[in-house]
Motif scaffolding. Structure first.
Motif, PDB file in Angstrom:
ATOM      1  N   LYS A   1      22.902  32.914   3.507  1.00  0.00           N
ATOM      2  CA  LYS A   1      22.130  31.808   3.448  1.00  0.00           C
ATOM      3  C   LYS A   1      21.669  31.385   4.952  1.00  0.00           C
ATOM      4  CE  LYS A   1      26.068  28.812   4.614  1.00  0.00           C
ATOM      5  NZ  LYS A   1      26.817  27.578   4.101  1.00  0.00           N
ATOM      6  N   ILE A   2      20.538  30.763   4.916  1.00  0.00           N
ATOM      7  CA  ILE A   2      20.127  30.169   6.504  1.00  0.00           C
ATOM      8  C   ILE A   2      20.293  28.568   6.328  1.00  0.00           C
ATOM      9  CG2 ILE A   2      18.165  29.906   8.064  1.00  0.00           C
ATOM     10  CD1 ILE A   2      19.022  32.515   7.885  1.00  0.00           C
ATOM     11  N   THR A   3      20.885  28.139   7.251  1.00  0.00           N
ATOM     12  CA  THR A   3      20.984  26.671   7.347  1.00  0.00           C
ATOM     13  C   THR A   3      20.203  26.005   8.210  1.00  0.00           C
ATOM     14  OG1 THR A   3      23.002  26.586   8.475  1.00  0.00           O
ATOM     15  CG2 THR A   3      23.537  26.739   6.386  1.00  0.00           C
ATOM     16  N   ALA A   4      19.913  26.487   9.319  1.00  0.00           N
ATOM     17  CA  ALA A   4      18.908  26.348  10.253  1.00  0.00           C
ATOM     18  C   ALA A   4      18.236  27.192  11.090  1.00  0.00           C
ATOM     19  CB  ALA A   4      19.975  25.369  11.410  1.00  0.00           C
ATOM     20  N   ALA A   5      17.174  26.819  11.749  1.00  0.00           N
ATOM     21  CA  ALA A   5      16.233  27.605  12.476  1.00  0.00           C
ATOM     22  C   ALA A   5      15.986  27.025  13.818  1.00  0.00           C
ATOM     23  CB  ALA A   5      14.959  27.855  11.762  1.00  0.00           C
ATOM     24  N   VAL A   6      16.127  27.703  14.999  1.00  0.00           N
ATOM     25  CA  VAL A   6      15.785  27.175  16.251  1.00  0.00           C
ATOM     26  C   VAL A   6      14.399  28.153  16.988  1.00  0.00           C
ATOM     27  CG1 VAL A   6      16.592  26.610  18.583  1.00  0.00           C
ATOM     28  CG2 VAL A   6      17.965  26.304  16.554  1.00  0.00           C
ATOM     29  N   ASN A   7      13.455  27.665  17.112  1.00  0.00           N
ATOM     30  CA  ASN A   7      12.276  28.038  17.760  1.00  0.00           C
ATOM     31  C   ASN A   7      12.265  28.096  19.324  1.00  0.00           C
ATOM     32  OD1 ASN A   7      10.614  29.212  15.447  1.00  0.00           O
ATOM     33  ND2 ASN A   7      10.627  27.208  14.756  1.00  0.00           N
ATOM     34  N   CYS A   8      12.827  29.155  19.957  1.00  0.00           N
ATOM     35  CA  CYS A   8      12.587  29.485  21.202  1.00  0.00           C
ATOM     36  C   CYS A   8      11.765  30.191  21.795  1.00  0.00           C
ATOM     37  CB  CYS A   8      14.224  29.597  21.979  1.00  0.00           C
ATOM     38  SG  CYS A   8      15.362  28.442  21.686  1.00  0.00           S
ATOM     39  N   ALA A   9      11.162  31.105  20.946  1.00  0.00           N
ATOM     40  CA  ALA A   9      10.244  32.025  21.323  1.00  0.00           C
ATOM     41  C   ALA A   9       9.081  31.456  22.027  1.00  0.00           C
ATOM     42  CB  ALA A   9       9.906  33.043  20.051  1.00  0.00           C
TER      43      ALA A   9
ATOM     44  N   GLU B   1      21.518  16.935   2.278  1.00  0.00           N
ATOM     45  CA  GLU B   1      20.924  17.778   3.301  1.00  0.00           C
ATOM     46  C   GLU B   1      21.016  19.213   3.098  1.00  0.00           C
ATOM     47  OE1 GLU B   1      20.757  17.810   8.219  1.00  0.00           O
ATOM     48  OE2 GLU B   1      22.453  16.864   7.421  1.00  0.00           O
ATOM     49  N   ARG B   2      20.134  19.931   3.445  1.00  0.00           N
ATOM     50  CA  ARG B   2      20.035  21.391   3.287  1.00  0.00           C
ATOM     51  C   ARG B   2      20.014  22.117   4.333  1.00  0.00           C
ATOM     52  NH1 ARG B   2      17.421  19.967  -1.873  1.00  0.00           N
ATOM     53  NH2 ARG B   2      18.287  20.680  -3.607  1.00  0.00           N
ATOM     54  N   GLY B   3      19.328  21.653   5.287  1.00  0.00           N
ATOM     55  CA  GLY B   3      19.329  22.096   6.660  1.00  0.00           C
ATOM     56  C   GLY B   3      18.217  21.628   7.881  1.00  0.00           C
ATOM     57  N   VAL B   4      18.374  22.221   8.855  1.00  0.00           N
ATOM     58  CA  VAL B   4      17.697  21.616  10.042  1.00  0.00           C
ATOM     59  C   VAL B   4      16.764  22.596  10.757  1.00  0.00           C
ATOM     60  CG1 VAL B   4      18.131  20.264  12.228  1.00  0.00           C
ATOM     61  CG2 VAL B   4      19.745  20.357  10.345  1.00  0.00           C
ATOM     62  N   ILE B   5      15.717  22.253  11.172  1.00  0.00           N
ATOM     63  CA  ILE B   5      14.801  23.052  12.043  1.00  0.00           C
ATOM     64  C   ILE B   5      14.452  22.192  13.170  1.00  0.00           C
ATOM     65  CG2 ILE B   5      12.467  24.069  12.318  1.00  0.00           C
ATOM     66  CD1 ILE B   5      12.228  24.336   9.259  1.00  0.00           C
ATOM     67  N   VAL B   6      14.823  23.045  14.338  1.00  0.00           N
ATOM     68  CA  VAL B   6      14.617  22.655  15.944  1.00  0.00           C
ATOM     69  C   VAL B   6      13.749  23.343  16.570  1.00  0.00           C
ATOM     70  CG1 VAL B   6      15.964  22.185  18.047  1.00  0.00           C
ATOM     71  CG2 VAL B   6      17.080  22.059  15.843  1.00  0.00           C
TER      72      VAL B   6
ATOM     73  N   ILE C   1       1.219  28.926  16.600  1.00  0.00           N
ATOM     74  CA  ILE C   1       1.194  29.541  15.241  1.00  0.00           C
ATOM     75  C   ILE C   1       2.594  30.317  15.056  1.00  0.00           C
ATOM     76  CG2 ILE C   1      -0.028  31.195  14.010  1.00  0.00           C
ATOM     77  CD1 ILE C   1      -2.521  30.738  15.641  1.00  0.00           C
ATOM     78  N   GLY C   2       3.334  30.890  16.145  1.00  0.00           N
ATOM     79  CA  GLY C   2       4.453  31.679  15.823  1.00  0.00           C
ATOM     80  C   GLY C   2       5.472  30.760  15.249  1.00  0.00           C
ATOM     81  N   THR C   3       5.373  29.557  16.089  1.00  0.00           N
ATOM     82  CA  THR C   3       6.546  28.588  15.585  1.00  0.00           C
ATOM     83  C   THR C   3       6.385  28.092  14.285  1.00  0.00           C
ATOM     84  OG1 THR C   3       6.776  27.831  17.986  1.00  0.00           O
ATOM     85  CG2 THR C   3       7.437  26.274  16.096  1.00  0.00           C
ATOM     86  N   PHE C   4       5.111  27.776  13.737  1.00  0.00           N
ATOM     87  CA  PHE C   4       4.845  27.287  12.608  1.00  0.00           C
ATOM     88  C   PHE C   4       4.956  28.242  11.380  1.00  0.00           C
ATOM     89  CE2 PHE C   4       2.270  26.514   8.832  1.00  0.00           C
ATOM     90  CZ  PHE C   4       2.580  25.285   8.481  1.00  0.00           C
ATOM     91  N   ASN C   5       4.837  29.566  11.845  1.00  0.00           N
ATOM     92  CA  ASN C   5       5.135  30.494  10.925  1.00  0.00           C
ATOM     93  C   ASN C   5       6.888  30.549  10.608  1.00  0.00           C
ATOM     94  OD1 ASN C   5       4.457  33.138   9.425  1.00  0.00           O
ATOM     95  ND2 ASN C   5       5.155  34.319  11.097  1.00  0.00           N
ATOM     96  N   VAL C   6       7.549  30.702  11.544  1.00  0.00           N
ATOM     97  CA  VAL C   6       8.766  30.645  11.310  1.00  0.00           C
ATOM     98  C   VAL C   6       9.485  29.323  10.502  1.00  0.00           C
ATOM     99  CG1 VAL C   6      11.206  30.512  12.468  1.00  0.00           C
ATOM    100  CG2 VAL C   6       9.385  32.170  13.414  1.00  0.00           C
ATOM    101  N   ILE C   7       8.672  28.332  11.136  1.00  0.00           N
ATOM    102  CA  ILE C   7       9.214  27.001  10.407  1.00  0.00           C
ATOM    103  C   ILE C   7       8.873  27.125   8.730  1.00  0.00           C
ATOM    104  CG2 ILE C   7       8.609  24.512  10.219  1.00  0.00           C
ATOM    105  CD1 ILE C   7       7.956  24.542  12.906  1.00  0.00           C
ATOM    106  N   ARG C   8       7.612  27.625   8.497  1.00  0.00           N
ATOM    107  CA  ARG C   8       7.490  27.597   6.658  1.00  0.00           C
ATOM    108  C   ARG C   8       8.213  28.610   6.219  1.00  0.00           C
ATOM    109  NH1 ARG C   8       3.454  31.270   5.157  1.00  0.00           N
ATOM    110  NH2 ARG C   8       3.174  33.015   6.864  1.00  0.00           N
ATOM    111  N   LEU C   9       8.531  29.694   6.744  1.00  0.00           N
ATOM    112  CA  LEU C   9       9.164  30.587   6.070  1.00  0.00           C
ATOM    113  C   LEU C   9      10.707  30.340   6.199  1.00  0.00           C
ATOM    114  CD1 LEU C   9       7.269  34.052   7.245  1.00  0.00           C
ATOM    115  CD2 LEU C   9       7.209  32.489   4.960  1.00  0.00           C
ATOM    116  N   ALA C  10      11.380  29.910   7.006  1.00  0.00           N
ATOM    117  CA  ALA C  10      12.720  29.485   7.187  1.00  0.00           C
ATOM    118  C   ALA C  10      13.025  28.155   6.371  1.00  0.00           C
ATOM    119  CB  ALA C  10      13.100  28.867   8.751  1.00  0.00           C
TER     120      ALA C  10
END
Length: 255
Positions: free
Chosen positions: A79-87, A139-144, A116-125
Motif C-alpha cells: 500500500k501507500i499511506t502517505a506521499a511527501v513531495n520534496c523534489a 482517514e486513508r492517508g496524508v499528502i505533504v 507541475i511535478g508536485t501536482f503530478n505526484v499528488i494526483r497519482l499518489a
C-alpha cells in the motif's frame, strides 16, 4: 495516522529534506519509496537502510515514471499511506537585467519540476491512497508538500522559484477539499533557510550571513527538523488544508 506502520512515497528522497524524511520514516518503523533521479545516492541510501526502503529512479514530471514507482511500492509493501513531495530545483535570474530578459526555458523548467511535478505526484499518489481501508477516524492517508518562504517573500531574481512555490501554497486548500471525501489530508510545509545541498555549496561566510537573518534560532534549519514536522503532520489528524512555515520567524529581505 500511525507513523510507525506508514508506507510513504518521498520525492527528492536521496538528499536534503527528502533524505532526512526517508531516514526518519525507517527509524520509526515505517517503509519508504524513495523517488529521485540520482541513482548513485539513491542506491547507496537504499542499501544502507535495508528492506524498508525501495529506490526507484523517478522524474516527477513524467506520468509513466511516477505511476511505475508507485506500482512497484504497492507490489513490495502492499500500500501507500502517505506521499511527501520534496523534489525541487532552484534558479535565480532577474526578470530583466544586464544579460537580457529572464530565460523562458529556465522559468518553464522550474515551474514544471516544482509545481507541475508536485501536482503530478499528488494526483497519482491520491489514487493509490484512496484504495486503503480507512482507519477508525475515516482517514486513508496524508499528502505533504514542500513550498518555501520564497512563496511569500521572494527575493530579487526569484520570480520563477517564488511562482512555483506560490503555486504549491495556492493549491493546498483546494486539493485538501477535493480529497476530503476520500479521507486524505493535504498539508504544505514552507521552509525557510535550511542546510541542504541547494545551500551546501555556498561559502561559509555566506551561510553565516544567511543565518544572521533568522531571528531565532539564529542558524540554518536542519533537515531532521523538517522530517520531524512531517511526522507530526502524519500523526495529527486535525492538520489539513494548511501551510506551515518552518523558518525561525524569518522574513526574507529583497536581496
Amino acid at each position: 495516522m500511525d507513523f510507525k506502520n506508514s508506507v510513504v512515497a518521498v520525492t527528492g528522497g536521496a538528499s536534503g529534506l527528502g533524505e532526512a524524511t526517508v531516514k526518519s520514516i525507517v527509524a520509526h518503523g515505517g517503509k519508504a519509496l524513495m523517488m529521485d533521479v540520482n541513482d548513485e545516492k539513491g542506491t547507496q541510501l537504499a542499501e544502507a537502510l535495508g528492506d524498508q526502503v525501495l529506490y526507484v529512479n523517478t522524474n516527477v514530471v513524467e506520468e509513466a515514471d511516477v505511476r511505475s514507482a508507485l506500482d512497484q511500492a504497492v507490489e513490495k509493501f502492499g500500500k501507500i499511506t502517505a506521499a511527501v513531495n520534496c523534489a525541487g530545483i532552484g534558479g535565480s535570474q532577474k526578470t530583466y537585467g544586464k544579460n537580457g530578459p529572464f530565460d523562458l526555458v529556465l522559468f518553464t523548467k522550474i515551474i514544471q519540476v516544482n509545481l507541475i511535478g508536485t501536482f503530478n505526484v499528488i494526483r497519482l499518489a491520491a489514487a493509490k491512497i484512496s484504495e486503503n481501508e480507512p482507519n477508525e477516524q475515516g482517514e486513508r492517508g496524508v499528502i505533504v508538500n514542500t513550498a518555501s518562504a520564497a512563496a511569500f517573500e521572494g527575493q530579487m531574481g526569484q520570480a520563477a522559484y517564488s511562482a512555483s512555490k506560490g503555486g504549491v501554497v495556492g493549491m493546498t486548500l483546494p486539493i485538501a477539499r477535493d480529497l476530503s471525501s476520500l479521507g486524505i489530508r493535504v498539508v504544505t510545509i514552507a521552509p525557510g533557510l535550511f542546510e541542504t545541498p541547494m545551500l551546501g555549496r555556498a561559502p561559509e561566510h555566506v551561510k553565516q550571513a544567511l543565518s544572521a537573518m533568522v531571528p531565532f534560532p539564529q542558524r540554518l534549519g536542519q533537515p531532521n527538523e523538517f522530517a520531524h514536522l512531517v511526522q507530526s503532520i502524519i500523526e495529527n489528524p486535525m492538520l489539513n488544508g494548511e501551510v506551515i512555515r518552518l523558518d525561525g520567524a524569518l522574513r526574507m529581505q529583497p536581496k
